[in-house]
Design a protein around this motif. Structure first.
Motif, PDB file in Angstrom:
ATOM      1  N   LEU A   1      -6.312  14.908  -5.337  1.00 56.51           N
ATOM      2  CA  LEU A   1      -5.835  13.523  -5.268  1.00 56.51           C
ATOM      3  C   LEU A   1      -4.385  13.456  -4.787  1.00 56.51           C
ATOM      4  CD1 LEU A   1      -7.262  11.654  -8.404  1.00 56.51           C
ATOM      5  CD2 LEU A   1      -7.474  10.953  -6.020  1.00 56.51           C
ATOM      6  N   LEU A   2      -3.565  14.374  -5.277  1.00 58.45           N
ATOM      7  CA  LEU A   2      -2.166  14.411  -4.854  1.00 58.45           C
ATOM      8  C   LEU A   2      -2.045  14.610  -3.350  1.00 58.45           C
ATOM      9  CD1 LEU A   2      -0.322  16.436  -7.654  1.00 58.45           C
ATOM     10  CD2 LEU A   2       0.432  14.262  -6.680  1.00 58.45           C
ATOM     11  N   VAL A   3      -2.807  15.556  -2.832  1.00 59.28           N
ATOM     12  CA  VAL A   3      -2.773  15.816  -1.391  1.00 59.28           C
ATOM     13  C   VAL A   3      -3.272  14.600  -0.616  1.00 59.28           C
ATOM     14  CG1 VAL A   3      -3.725  17.232   0.466  1.00 59.28           C
ATOM     15  CG2 VAL A   3      -3.030  18.306  -1.676  1.00 59.28           C
ATOM     16  N   GLY A   4      -4.373  14.024  -1.093  1.00 57.15           N
ATOM     17  CA  GLY A   4      -4.950  12.863  -0.409  1.00 57.15           C
ATOM     18  C   GLY A   4      -4.030  11.655  -0.413  1.00 57.15           C
ATOM     19  N   ILE A   5      -3.413  11.378  -1.544  1.00 59.23           N
ATOM     20  CA  ILE A   5      -2.531  10.215  -1.640  1.00 59.23           C
ATOM     21  C   ILE A   5      -1.260  10.424  -0.826  1.00 59.23           C
ATOM     22  CG2 ILE A   5      -1.224   8.744  -3.197  1.00 59.23           C
ATOM     23  CD1 ILE A   5      -4.267   8.436  -3.352  1.00 59.23           C
TER      24      ILE A   5
ATOM     25  N   PHE B   1       0.828  -1.205   0.000  1.00 56.73           N
ATOM     26  CA  PHE B   1       0.000   0.000   0.000  1.00 56.73           C
ATOM     27  C   PHE B   1       0.864   1.258   0.000  1.00 56.73           C
ATOM     28  CE2 PHE B   1      -4.211   1.641   2.028  1.00 56.73           C
ATOM     29  CZ  PHE B   1      -4.508   2.288   0.841  1.00 56.73           C
ATOM     30  N   TYR B   2       1.973   1.228   0.727  1.00 60.16           N
ATOM     31  CA  TYR B   2       2.864   2.386   0.787  1.00 60.16           C
ATOM     32  C   TYR B   2       3.543   2.625  -0.562  1.00 60.16           C
ATOM     33  CZ  TYR B   2       6.834   5.323   2.114  1.00 60.16           C
ATOM     34  OH  TYR B   2       7.762   6.333   2.181  1.00 60.16           O
ATOM     35  N   VAL B   3       4.071   1.570  -1.174  1.00 59.74           N
ATOM     36  CA  VAL B   3       4.715   1.694  -2.479  1.00 59.74           C
ATOM     37  C   VAL B   3       3.701   2.155  -3.517  1.00 59.74           C
ATOM     38  CG1 VAL B   3       5.821   0.398  -4.354  1.00 59.74           C
ATOM     39  CG2 VAL B   3       6.521   0.004  -1.987  1.00 59.74           C
ATOM     40  N   GLN B   4       2.495   1.610  -3.424  1.00 58.02           N
ATOM     41  CA  GLN B   4       1.446   2.029  -4.349  1.00 58.02           C
ATOM     42  C   GLN B   4       1.167   3.517  -4.223  1.00 58.02           C
ATOM     43  OE1 GLN B   4      -1.880   3.150  -3.421  1.00 58.02           O
ATOM     44  NE2 GLN B   4      -3.348   1.960  -4.610  1.00 58.02           N
ATOM     45  N   SER B   5       1.095   4.011  -2.987  1.00 60.62           N
ATOM     46  CA  SER B   5       0.821   5.425  -2.760  1.00 60.62           C
ATOM     47  C   SER B   5       1.935   6.302  -3.331  1.00 60.62           C
ATOM     48  CB  SER B   5       0.655   5.692  -1.257  1.00 60.62           C
ATOM     49  OG  SER B   5      -0.417   4.937  -0.727  1.00 60.62           O
ATOM     50  N   CYS B   6       3.179   5.910  -3.093  1.00 61.03           N
ATOM     51  CA  CYS B   6       4.313   6.674  -3.623  1.00 61.03           C
ATOM     52  C   CYS B   6       4.315   6.660  -5.150  1.00 61.03           C
ATOM     53  CB  CYS B   6       5.626   6.110  -3.085  1.00 61.03           C
ATOM     54  SG  CYS B   6       5.851   6.317  -1.298  1.00 61.03           S
ATOM     55  N   GLY B   7       4.041   5.500  -5.727  1.00 67.58           N
ATOM     56  CA  GLY B   7       3.977   5.404  -7.184  1.00 67.58           C
ATOM     57  C   GLY B   7       2.841   6.235  -7.752  1.00 67.58           C
ATOM     58  N   GLU B   8       1.728   6.251  -7.047  1.00 63.92           N
ATOM     59  CA  GLU B   8       0.569   7.021  -7.504  1.00 63.92           C
ATOM     60  C   GLU B   8       0.873   8.519  -7.506  1.00 63.92           C
ATOM     61  OE1 GLU B   8      -4.271   6.990  -6.637  1.00 63.92           O
ATOM     62  OE2 GLU B   8      -2.904   5.780  -5.424  1.00 63.92           O
ATOM     63  N   ILE B   9       1.648   8.974  -6.538  1.00 58.80           N
ATOM     64  CA  ILE B   9       2.042  10.385  -6.493  1.00 58.80           C
ATOM     65  C   ILE B   9       2.852  10.751  -7.738  1.00 58.80           C
ATOM     66  CG2 ILE B   9       3.499  12.057  -5.282  1.00 58.80           C
ATOM     67  CD1 ILE B   9       2.662  10.674  -2.666  1.00 58.80           C
ATOM     68  N   VAL B  10       3.773   9.865  -8.124  1.00 59.62           N
ATOM     69  CA  VAL B  10       4.576  10.103  -9.326  1.00 59.62           C
ATOM     70  C   VAL B  10       3.690  10.164 -10.568  1.00 59.62           C
ATOM     71  CG1 VAL B  10       6.391   9.174 -10.810  1.00 59.62           C
ATOM     72  CG2 VAL B  10       6.626   9.030  -8.320  1.00 59.62           C
ATOM     73  N   ILE B  11       2.749   9.228 -10.663  1.00 57.00           N
ATOM     74  CA  ILE B  11       1.835   9.200 -11.816  1.00 57.00           C
ATOM     75  C   ILE B  11       1.006  10.475 -11.865  1.00 57.00           C
ATOM     76  CG2 ILE B  11      -0.140   8.013 -12.853  1.00 57.00           C
ATOM     77  CD1 ILE B  11       0.945   5.419 -11.581  1.00 57.00           C
ATOM     78  N   LEU B  12       0.505  10.910 -10.722  1.00 55.94           N
ATOM     79  CA  LEU B  12      -0.309  12.129 -10.669  1.00 55.94           C
ATOM     80  C   LEU B  12       0.509  13.359 -11.042  1.00 55.94           C
ATOM     81  CD1 LEU B  12      -2.404  11.421  -7.454  1.00 55.94           C
ATOM     82  CD2 LEU B  12      -3.304  11.679  -9.771  1.00 55.94           C
ATOM     83  N   ALA B  13       1.779  13.365 -10.644  1.00 57.63           N
ATOM     84  CA  ALA B  13       2.645  14.492 -11.014  1.00 57.63           C
ATOM     85  C   ALA B  13       2.802  14.575 -12.529  1.00 57.63           C
ATOM     86  CB  ALA B  13       4.007  14.345 -10.341  1.00 57.63           C
ATOM     87  N   VAL B  14       2.971  13.421 -13.175  1.00 59.53           N
ATOM     88  CA  VAL B  14       3.048  13.391 -14.639  1.00 59.53           C
ATOM     89  C   VAL B  14       1.723  13.830 -15.248  1.00 59.53           C
ATOM     90  CG1 VAL B  14       3.386  11.914 -16.663  1.00 59.53           C
ATOM     91  CG2 VAL B  14       4.794  11.575 -14.612  1.00 59.53           C
ATOM     92  N   ILE B  15       0.634  13.414 -14.628  1.00 62.00           N
ATOM     93  CA  ILE B  15      -0.698  13.763 -15.120  1.00 62.00           C
ATOM     94  C   ILE B  15      -0.916  15.272 -15.102  1.00 62.00           C
ATOM     95  CG2 ILE B  15      -3.124  13.721 -14.397  1.00 62.00           C
ATOM     96  CD1 ILE B  15      -2.824  10.729 -13.926  1.00 62.00           C
ATOM     97  N   VAL B  16      -0.409  15.950 -14.081  1.00 62.56           N
ATOM     98  CA  VAL B  16      -0.531  17.408 -14.031  1.00 62.56           C
ATOM     99  C   VAL B  16       0.101  18.026 -15.275  1.00 62.56           C
ATOM    100  CG1 VAL B  16       0.220  19.492 -12.816  1.00 62.56           C
ATOM    101  CG2 VAL B  16      -0.665  17.552 -11.519  1.00 62.56           C
TER     102      VAL B  16
END
Length: 357
Positions: free
Chosen positions: A308-312, A213-228
């Motif tokens: 989403l970035l803040v939440g994740i 769950f932690y790795v997923q959250s960190c990875g999701e932050i990276v994906i969201l940053a690219v999405i921005v």
């Protein structure tokens, strides 16, 4: 006789011991099933892809956005036999998806626990999810809201079923970790007690679940940053059409990431029995919150991504903090679960009081 959910099923039982005294699984003594570091990281990677961004976060927003545009000032659309509000349609579609899931799990749910078919089922369900995710590229205008409704429902089913069959693998991964296999041999040889073995087993499962769950959250932050960056490239705030297209692009991009990150798990997973788990209460709660949130920010894709970035990010901090506390004080899973549930209840009490008053 143990039932299907009993952790003792498939165990090896010594002649002079009761079943309760020997909870060791046969695959713990077969080197073929030993968990490798590469397999664990492949497991984590799949979860980064199957984070919910395409079908659980952005697809519902895209669906609700098209409903709002199609309904116009009336805020009503004809769905499932009568005129309904936008929020009602979203929640009803959510309920339909869960009803479908129940039927699916009644038919194939047992394969998460028995036999070696679970990886094949996960692969098929993932392919369905990929198809739905990329399909959103063709659905970004208000006149296709009915198509969007179908894709939303099927997408939720695909997301939840893939997550369920992925989750089913973690007990086998934990049980066959080198350190736990060593403890299983020590227990079999009588050098440690049942309580000591169970404690190591519990902590290994908690480690794998929390770190995933932690790795997923960190990875999701990276994906969201690219999405921005993608959102600025699409210029989503220039017009309603751009915002619609931006949502579809984001769903497809996140789906593409999921596809790439799923491949290592498909190739490296060892075929062990699993553990079935269905979670719908959390998803329903998140859907209700997201429905209200979408309305408040008027479907602005950039704002939703920032939220989403803040939440994740907060999610990642919370996961690691709880895991650190569990390790530091050697706490069991039950007290940690209780603490999380109390925290969730306390979180929802203030807004509930405000709504009532």
């Amino acid at each position: 006789m143990p039932d299907a959910g009993d952790p003792r099923k498939g165990c090896i039982i010594a002649d002079d011991s009761s079943e309760e005294d020997r909870p060791l699984a046969p695959d713990q003594f077969d080197p073929t099933y030993e968990t490798t570091r590469r397999e664990i990281w492949a497991y984590y990677a799949y979860y980064v892809g199957d984070s919910g961004l395409p079908l659980f976060n952005f697809a519902p927003t895209a669906f609700q956005n098209l409903l709002s545009q199609a309904a116009g000032d009336s805020e009503l659309l004809h769905f499932a036999g009568r005129d309904r509000t936008i929020n009602s349609i979203v929640l009803l579609a959510n309920g339909i998806s869960f009803a479908i899931q129940v039927v699916i799990f009644l038919i194939i749910g047992s394969y998460a626990d028995f036999g070696r078919s679970r990886p094949n089922i996960l692969m098929v369900l993932s392919i369905v999810a990929f198809g739905i995710g990329f399909g959103w590229l063709g659905v970004h205008t208000a006149n296709k809201w009915e198509v969007a409704a179908g894709m939303y429902i099927v997408g939720l089913v695909a997301y939840q079923t893939t997550l369920t069959f992925w989750t089913a693998a973690f007990p086998g991964l934990a049980r066959n970790a080198p350190q736990l296999r060593a403890k299983a041999e020590e227990y079999r040889d009588g050098t440690i007690t049942r309580e000591q073995y169970d404690h190591v087993d519990m902590m290994q499962r908690s480690r794998l679940a929390n770190m995933a769950f932690y790795v997923q959250s960190c990875g999701e932050i990276v994906i969201l940053a690219v999405i921005v960056g993608i959102l600025f490239a699409v210029n989503v705030r220039a017009s309603e059409a751009n915002n619609n297209w931006g949502l579809s692009v984001l769903i497809a991009f996140a789906t593409g990431v999921w596809l790439l990150l799923a491949i290592p798990w498909f190739l490296l997973e060892k075929r062990r029995p699993g553990y079935f788990l269905l979670g719908d209460s959390l998803n329903t709660t998140v859907t209700v919150i997201a429905t209200l949130q979408n309305t408040i920010v008027e479907y602005d894709t950039l704002t939703l991504t920032y939220l989403l970035l803040v939440g994740i990010a907060a999610q990642a901090v919370g996961i690691y903090s709880f895991w650190w506390i569990q390790q530091r004080f050697s706490l069991g899973t039950k007290p940690m679960l209780t603490a999380v549930m109390v925290a969730i209840i306390l979180l929802y009490v203030p807004p509930t009081i405000l709504l009532i008053t």
